[in-house]
Scaffold this active site. Structure first.
Site, mmCIF file in Angstrom:
data_model
loop_
_atom_site.group_PDB
_atom_site.id
_atom_site.type_symbol
_atom_site.label_atom_id
_atom_site.label_comp_id
_atom_site.label_asym_id
_atom_site.label_seq_id
_atom_site.Cartn_x
_atom_site.Cartn_y
_atom_site.Cartn_z
ATOM 1 N N ARG A 1 -4.199 -2.491 10.496
ATOM 2 C CA ARG A 1 -4.202 -3.962 10.511
ATOM 3 C C ARG A 1 -4.217 -4.493 11.951
ATOM 4 N NH1 ARG A 1 -0.457 -7.140 6.620
ATOM 5 N NH2 ARG A 1 1.126 -6.094 7.823
ATOM 6 N N GLY B 1 0.828 -1.210 0.000
ATOM 7 C CA GLY B 1 0.000 0.000 0.000
ATOM 8 C C GLY B 1 0.855 1.251 0.000
ATOM 9 N N ASP C 1 0.987 1.645 9.194
ATOM 10 C CA ASP C 1 0.577 0.845 10.352
ATOM 11 C C ASP C 1 1.591 0.873 11.496
ATOM 12 O OD1 ASP C 1 -1.497 0.150 8.666
ATOM 13 O OD2 ASP C 1 -0.596 -1.769 8.082
ATOM 14 N N ARG D 1 -24.487 13.153 19.705
ATOM 15 C CA ARG D 1 -24.378 11.795 19.146
ATOM 16 C C ARG D 1 -23.106 11.087 19.635
ATOM 17 N NH1 ARG D 1 -25.572 12.887 12.720
ATOM 18 N NH2 ARG D 1 -27.802 13.200 12.938
ATOM 19 N N MET E 1 -7.204 2.689 10.043
ATOM 20 C CA MET E 1 -6.456 1.505 9.584
ATOM 21 C C MET E 1 -5.430 1.068 10.641
ATOM 22 S SD MET E 1 -5.811 2.189 5.555
ATOM 23 C CE MET E 1 -7.085 1.853 4.351
HETATM 24 O O1 F6P Z 1 -0.826 -1.794 5.451
HETATM 25 C C1 F6P Z 1 -1.374 -0.569 5.091
HETATM 26 C C2 F6P Z 1 -2.875 -0.670 4.982
HETATM 27 O O2 F6P Z 1 -3.368 0.595 4.597
HETATM 28 C C3 F6P Z 1 -3.582 -1.211 6.212
HETATM 29 O O3 F6P Z 1 -3.701 -0.263 7.243
HETATM 30 C C4 F6P Z 1 -4.874 -1.702 5.630
HETATM 31 O O4 F6P Z 1 -5.426 -2.758 6.384
HETATM 32 C C5 F6P Z 1 -4.447 -2.215 4.294
HETATM 33 O O5 F6P Z 1 -3.227 -1.586 3.960
HETATM 34 C C6 F6P Z 1 -5.447 -1.954 3.186
HETATM 35 O O6 F6P Z 1 -4.948 -2.519 2.029
HETATM 36 P P1 F6P Z 1 -5.566 -2.336 0.573
HETATM 37 O O7 F6P Z 1 -4.777 -1.256 -0.098
HETATM 38 O O8 F6P Z 1 -5.327 -3.653 -0.059
HETATM 39 O O9 F6P Z 1 -7.003 -2.002 0.722
#
Ligand code: F6P
Length: 378
Positions: free
Chosen positions: A185, A12, A141, A176, A183
């Site tokens: 992971r 990513g 991450d 609310r 993100m």
């Molecule tokens: O590892 C970076 C990240 O953005 C994570 O935080 C996320 O779970 C994942 O990549 C998303 O990946 P993709 O680009 O495959 O949607």
């Protein structure tokens, strides 16, 4: 003496990739070394697709640009590559020797692999085949072993913090509960740091399976004080004590991690609305947190990573990952970083199966969050 090197960016995208490329190219040129870039990560290596990088043309004006000028792919595992055979069936093949041949034919003395754990695992595997590799830890991450901060992480935390600030105004005006899913992971770094920076009321992270009743308790304590709104930050990898990870998609690839996380924010908003009777909404921050211009911190960190990577190559130190520890640049063997990684998901860090860097309970961030009353769901 090295004369010719290549860079690839894989996985990513993350803010700071271009700043690393720029720093490598500038340092290389300064030392009479030619620099190239494989297009779309390991895919470019497999397809023998690369371009010359030059600080007076394509590798210029990059510092503030998000993404990567040489492209990336996050589904290419050349050691286990998905092919369709003549009968139309899916087959996985090890095509890494073709890549090694491309590197040898072009005469690259070193390959810089900019990526997270999956990328560095392939980098380690290429190093075992005799390729000189130097890894640079990229991921928003912040979960790469042996380094304190990966580049891209600081920007992601800043973007998430701004989102929390903006959600606060709606939460307060409408009375609310607003949930923000970020993100990260299987590590809660982005959620925890942005919750502290944004003054969120709860931060739910993968490292601490949450009890929904504790979150409800926190919201009710606030209501008792006249605060009729709450902001909850959740990692995409957070899960309830009595439940499972929420998965958006099972990916059909043979990488280390074939799970696409997502959906826990919706579940939380739904459960909290039911349990508190307050209107609850979820916002998924998504790709906004890893796109766009890098923060000043990430620009400096990325530049330091790039310069150190090239310096290591010039000193003949290969098959290592560049690290940032205690404010100093250093390096560690790729074997130490990914040697044991067999799986990524659902197991804690520092185990035989996976040494991804997760938040440990003795980390000062945990104590800090608790001291200022952020509910961690336990
Ligand atoms: O590892 C970076 C990240 O953005 C994570 O935080 C996320 O779970 C994942 O990549 C998303 O990946 P993709 O680009 O495959 O949607």
């Amino acid at each position: 003496m090295i004369k010719k090197v290549a860079i690839l960016t894989n996985g990513g995208d993350a803010p700071g990739l271009n700043a690393v490329i720029r720093a490598i190219v500038k340092t290389a040129e300064h030392n009479g070394v030619e620099c190239y870039g494989f297009i779309e990560g390991y895919k470019g290596l497999l397809e023998n697709n690369y371009i010359k990088l030059d600080s007076s043309t394509n590798a210029s004006g990059l510092l503030h640009k998000g993404g990567t000028i040489i492209g990336t792919s996050n589904s290419t595992n050349v050691f286990n590559y998905k092919c369709i055979n003549e009968n139309g069936e899916v087959e996985y093949k090890d095509l890494s020797d073709e890549c090694v041949k491309h590197i040898q034919d072009a005469g690259f003395d070193c390959i810089f692999t900019l990526g997270g754990d999956g990328t560095q695992k392939s980098s380690r595997d290429f190093s075992l085949k005799g390729v000189n590799c130097i890894g640079v830890p990229k991921t928003i991450d912040n979960d790469v072993a042996h380094t304190d901060v990966t580049f891209g992480y600081n920007t992601a935390v800043s973007v998430a913090t701004e989102a929390i600030d903006r959600l606060h105004t709606t939460a307060e005006s409408h009375h609310r509960i607003l949930v923000l899913e970020v993100m990260g992971r299987y590590a809660g770094w982005i959620a925890l740091e942005s919750a502290i920076a944004g003054g969120a009321d709860a931060a739910l992270i993968p490292e601490i399976p949450y009890d929904i009743n504790k979150v409800v308790e926190k919201i009710n304590q606030r209501r008792a004080k006249g605060k009729n709104f709450s902001v909850i930050v959740t990692s995409e990898g957070a899960k309830p004590i009595d439940g499972d990870l929420v998965i958006k998609q099972k990916l059909d690839d043979a990488g280390l991690d074939n799970i696409k996380l997502g959906g826990i924010g919706d579940k939380l908003a739904h459960d909290l609305e039911e349990l508190t009777g307050m209107v609850s909404r979820n916002t998924v921050l998504g790709y906004v947190q890893r796109g766009g211009t890098p923060s000043a911190f990430d620009r400096v960190l990325s530049t330091r990573y790039g310069v150190k990577a090239m310096e290591l190559a010039l000193s003949g130190i290969f098959n290592v990952l560049v690290t940032y520890r205690g404010g100093e640049m250093g390096y560690v063997s790729l074997e130490d970083v990914v040697g044991n990684n067999k799986v990524i998901g659902a197991v804690s860090g520092n185990t035989k199966e996976s040494n991804i860097r997760r938040i440990t309970m003795d980390n000062d961030l945990i104590k800090t969050a608790r001291s200022i009353g952020i509910c961690l769901g336990d």
